[in-house]
Design a protein around this motif. Structure first.
Motif, PDB file in Angstrom:
ATOM      1  N   MET A   1      -4.359 -16.316 -36.344  1.00 22.98           N
ATOM      2  CA  MET A   1      -4.319 -15.473 -37.542  1.00 22.98           C
ATOM      3  C   MET A   1      -2.926 -15.477 -38.152  1.00 22.98           C
ATOM      4  N   ASN A   2      -1.889 -15.345 -37.322  1.00 22.10           N
ATOM      5  CA  ASN A   2      -0.524 -15.352 -37.823  1.00 22.10           C
ATOM      6  C   ASN A   2      -0.171 -16.687 -38.455  1.00 22.10           C
ATOM      7  N   MET A   3      -0.622 -17.786 -37.828  1.00 23.32           N
ATOM      8  CA  MET A   3      -0.352 -19.101 -38.384  1.00 23.32           C
ATOM      9  C   MET A   3      -1.062 -19.284 -39.718  1.00 23.32           C
ATOM     10  N   SER A   4      -2.306 -18.782 -39.832  1.00 21.81           N
ATOM     11  CA  SER A   4      -3.041 -18.866 -41.092  1.00 21.81           C
ATOM     12  C   SER A   4      -2.313 -18.097 -42.190  1.00 21.81           C
ATOM     13  N   PHE A   5      -1.789 -16.936 -41.833  1.00 22.38           N
ATOM     14  CA  PHE A   5      -1.060 -16.135 -42.811  1.00 22.38           C
ATOM     15  C   PHE A   5       0.228 -16.845 -43.236  1.00 22.38           C
ATOM     16  N   PHE A   6       0.930 -17.449 -42.283  1.00 25.28           N
ATOM     17  CA  PHE A   6       2.154 -18.191 -42.602  1.00 25.28           C
ATOM     18  C   PHE A   6       1.857 -19.349 -43.554  1.00 25.28           C
ATOM     19  N   ILE A   7       0.782 -20.093 -43.272  1.00 22.50           N
ATOM     20  CA  ILE A   7       0.406 -21.212 -44.140  1.00 22.50           C
ATOM     21  C   ILE A   7       0.023 -20.707 -45.527  1.00 22.50           C
ATOM     22  N   ALA A 254       9.020 -21.890 -51.916  1.00 26.34           N
ATOM     23  CA  ALA A 254       8.631 -21.574 -50.543  1.00 26.34           C
ATOM     24  C   ALA A 254       9.555 -20.538 -49.924  1.00 26.34           C
ATOM     25  N   SER A 255      10.866 -20.687 -50.135  1.00 25.48           N
ATOM     26  CA  SER A 255      11.831 -19.793 -49.488  1.00 25.48           C
ATOM     27  C   SER A 255      11.731 -18.371 -50.014  1.00 25.48           C
ATOM     28  N   GLU A 256      11.485 -18.203 -51.324  1.00 27.06           N
ATOM     29  CA  GLU A 256      11.415 -16.848 -51.859  1.00 27.06           C
ATOM     30  C   GLU A 256      10.178 -16.106 -51.371  1.00 27.06           C
ATOM     31  N   LYS A 257       9.064 -16.829 -51.225  1.00 32.19           N
ATOM     32  CA  LYS A 257       7.845 -16.185 -50.722  1.00 32.19           C
ATOM     33  C   LYS A 257       7.979 -15.824 -49.250  1.00 32.19           C
ATOM     34  N   LEU A 258       8.535 -16.736 -48.475  1.00 31.18           N
ATOM     35  CA  LEU A 258       8.725 -16.462 -47.053  1.00 31.18           C
ATOM     36  C   LEU A 258       9.722 -15.323 -46.852  1.00 31.18           C
ATOM     37  N   GLU A 260      10.316 -12.881 -48.949  1.00 34.07           N
ATOM     38  CA  GLU A 260       9.680 -11.627 -49.378  1.00 34.07           C
ATOM     39  C   GLU A 260       8.807 -11.050 -48.266  1.00 34.07           C
ATOM     40  N   VAL A 261       8.073 -11.917 -47.577  1.00 32.19           N
ATOM     41  CA  VAL A 261       7.123 -11.449 -46.567  1.00 32.19           C
ATOM     42  C   VAL A 261       7.812 -11.112 -45.255  1.00 32.19           C
ATOM     43  N   TYR A 262       8.727 -11.982 -44.826  1.00 32.65           N
ATOM     44  CA  TYR A 262       9.275 -11.835 -43.478  1.00 32.65           C
ATOM     45  C   TYR A 262      10.632 -11.118 -43.434  1.00 32.65           C
ATOM     46  N   LEU A 263      11.391 -11.156 -44.530  1.00 32.93           N
ATOM     47  CA  LEU A 263      12.673 -10.450 -44.559  1.00 32.93           C
ATOM     48  C   LEU A 263      12.615  -9.168 -45.375  1.00 32.93           C
ATOM     49  N   GLY A 264      11.656  -9.108 -46.304  1.00 33.69           N
ATOM     50  CA  GLY A 264      11.542  -7.941 -47.168  1.00 33.69           C
ATOM     51  C   GLY A 264      11.454  -6.616 -46.437  1.00 33.69           C
ATOM     52  N   PRO A 265      10.638  -6.519 -45.377  1.00 32.23           N
ATOM     53  CA  PRO A 265      10.541  -5.232 -44.664  1.00 32.23           C
ATOM     54  C   PRO A 265      11.849  -4.767 -44.044  1.00 32.23           C
ATOM     55  N   TYR A 266      12.789  -5.681 -43.819  1.00 28.59           N
ATOM     56  CA  TYR A 266      14.047  -5.318 -43.157  1.00 28.59           C
ATOM     57  C   TYR A 266      15.184  -5.050 -44.145  1.00 28.59           C
ATOM     58  N   VAL A 267      15.132  -5.682 -45.318  1.00 22.70           N
ATOM     59  CA  VAL A 267      16.242  -5.536 -46.270  1.00 22.70           C
ATOM     60  C   VAL A 267      15.842  -4.757 -47.517  1.00 22.70           C
ATOM     61  N   GLY A 268      14.577  -4.392 -47.636  1.00 18.28           N
ATOM     62  CA  GLY A 268      14.138  -3.637 -48.798  1.00 18.28           C
ATOM     63  C   GLY A 268      13.408  -4.519 -49.796  1.00 18.28           C
ATOM     64  N   GLY A 269      12.820  -3.909 -50.809  1.00 17.02           N
ATOM     65  CA  GLY A 269      12.049  -4.629 -51.805  1.00 17.02           C
ATOM     66  C   GLY A 269      12.919  -5.398 -52.784  1.00 17.02           C
ATOM     67  N   GLY A 270      12.269  -6.264 -53.534  1.00 16.20           N
ATOM     68  CA  GLY A 270      12.956  -7.026 -54.572  1.00 16.20           C
ATOM     69  C   GLY A 270      13.670  -8.267 -54.092  1.00 16.20           C
ATOM     70  N   ILE A 271      13.513  -8.622 -52.814  1.00 16.25           N
ATOM     71  CA  ILE A 271      14.228  -9.782 -52.282  1.00 16.25           C
ATOM     72  C   ILE A 271      13.786 -11.067 -52.971  1.00 16.25           C
TER      73      ILE A 271
END
Length: 300
Positions: A1-7, A254-258, A260-271
């Protein structure tokens, strides 16, 4: 499931990246010919989208009639820009050309809203913005048909442009003009004609980008800021490389989407809005000319 979400996240970013690459190519075309960053490209994207939807609303015609009419308008706009603004500035300092494009940006933005109005418009394309059932049923990956179709359209156009400027006589003339205006004129290359062709093609690119982004976000003044997203793409790929714009667009998308999903919860919104610029800044410290850019050696 996690891999599907990452893809799923990665695919979404790559599909957006192809659209970023299309916008970036508009900049590359003008930069290769004149050596200046075309600040007016974002305004051309807005003008193209607003003209298309304006023709539909005002004259009651279908999209299939409005698109060819808008193509003609954008080509004429590109030729007019070359004739009226750029031709008198041949061989002038690059900063002069850059300031001219800034003036053009404000003029084109104002002209578009003067002719068609400033209210937000809806642009309906015959593309369903629904999840792709094949990917959803077989791989549990949620990707929009609109994003896939838009990326395919951009990919085809980007490929055609890359072949045009790498395999044709116009492409060779373009490279000669980019290297040295005076030398190109001396060997008989029609500088004004090359510039007119490039600005016409840049207008066509702006139309495709404007329609796709306008259908997704609405045709509004904010479309002018889409061009700013192309800046980190150009920094990564190189200001003079069409393949660089493609690769840079994919990396940024690719980098902005990744992020947003994986770093956004730690640094806040708008990343998603600022991460590409941070990535571009870090890249400048390592390779200022970009992945595919040419190193410039100045001898004193």
């Amino acid at each position: 499931m996690n891999m599907s979400f990452f893809i799923e996240v990665l695919l979404g970013g790559l599909l957006s990246g192809v659209m970023y690459a299309l916008v970036a190519i508009g900049f590359v075309l003008i930069y290769k010919a004149s050596g200046v960053f075309n600040f007016a490209q974002g305004a051309m994207v807005f003008f193209a989208a607003l003209t298309c939807v304006g023709i539909i609303d005002k004259f009651g015609v279908s999209l299939w009639v409005a698109v060819p009419a808008t193509i003609a308008v954008m080509i004429l706009l590109g030729i007019a820009i070359e004739r009226i603004v750029l031709r008198p500035l041949v061989n002038q300092p690059e900063i002069t050309l850059f300031m001219a494009t800034i003036g053009l940006a404000f003029f084109i933005e104002g002209l578009a809203q003067l002719v068609w109005g400033s209210q937000v418009r809806k642009l309906d394309l015959p593309i369903d913005d629904i999840p792709n059932t094949y990917l959803m049923d077989n791989y549990n990956i949620l990707v929009s048909n609109f994003d896939m179709t838009a990326a395919a359209i951009c990919g085809v156009l980007v490929t055609v442009l890359a072949l045009l400027f790498s395999k044709t006589k116009v492409g060779r003339a373009l490279r000669a003009v980019a290297d040295d205006h005076q030398a190109a004129l001396a060997v008989g290359i029609p500088l004004q004609r090359i510039w007119a062709v490039l600005w016409g093609v840049a207008g066509l690119v702006a139309l495709v980008a404007g329609m796709l982004w306008g259908a997704r976000n609405g045709v509004q003044f904010a479309l002018t800021f889409i061009a700013l997203k192309a800046l980190p793409v150009l920094i990564l790929g190189g200001f003079t490389s069409v393949p660089g714009a493609i690769v840079g667009g994919l990396i940024i998308g690719a980098s902005e989407k990744l992020a947003e999903v994986y770093l956004g919860p730690y640094v806040g919104g708008g990343i998603e809005g600022w991460f590409p610029y941070v990535l571009a800044l870090l890249f400048l410290l390592v390779r200022p000319e970009g992945l595919f850019g040419e190193k410039i050696i100045r001898r004193i």
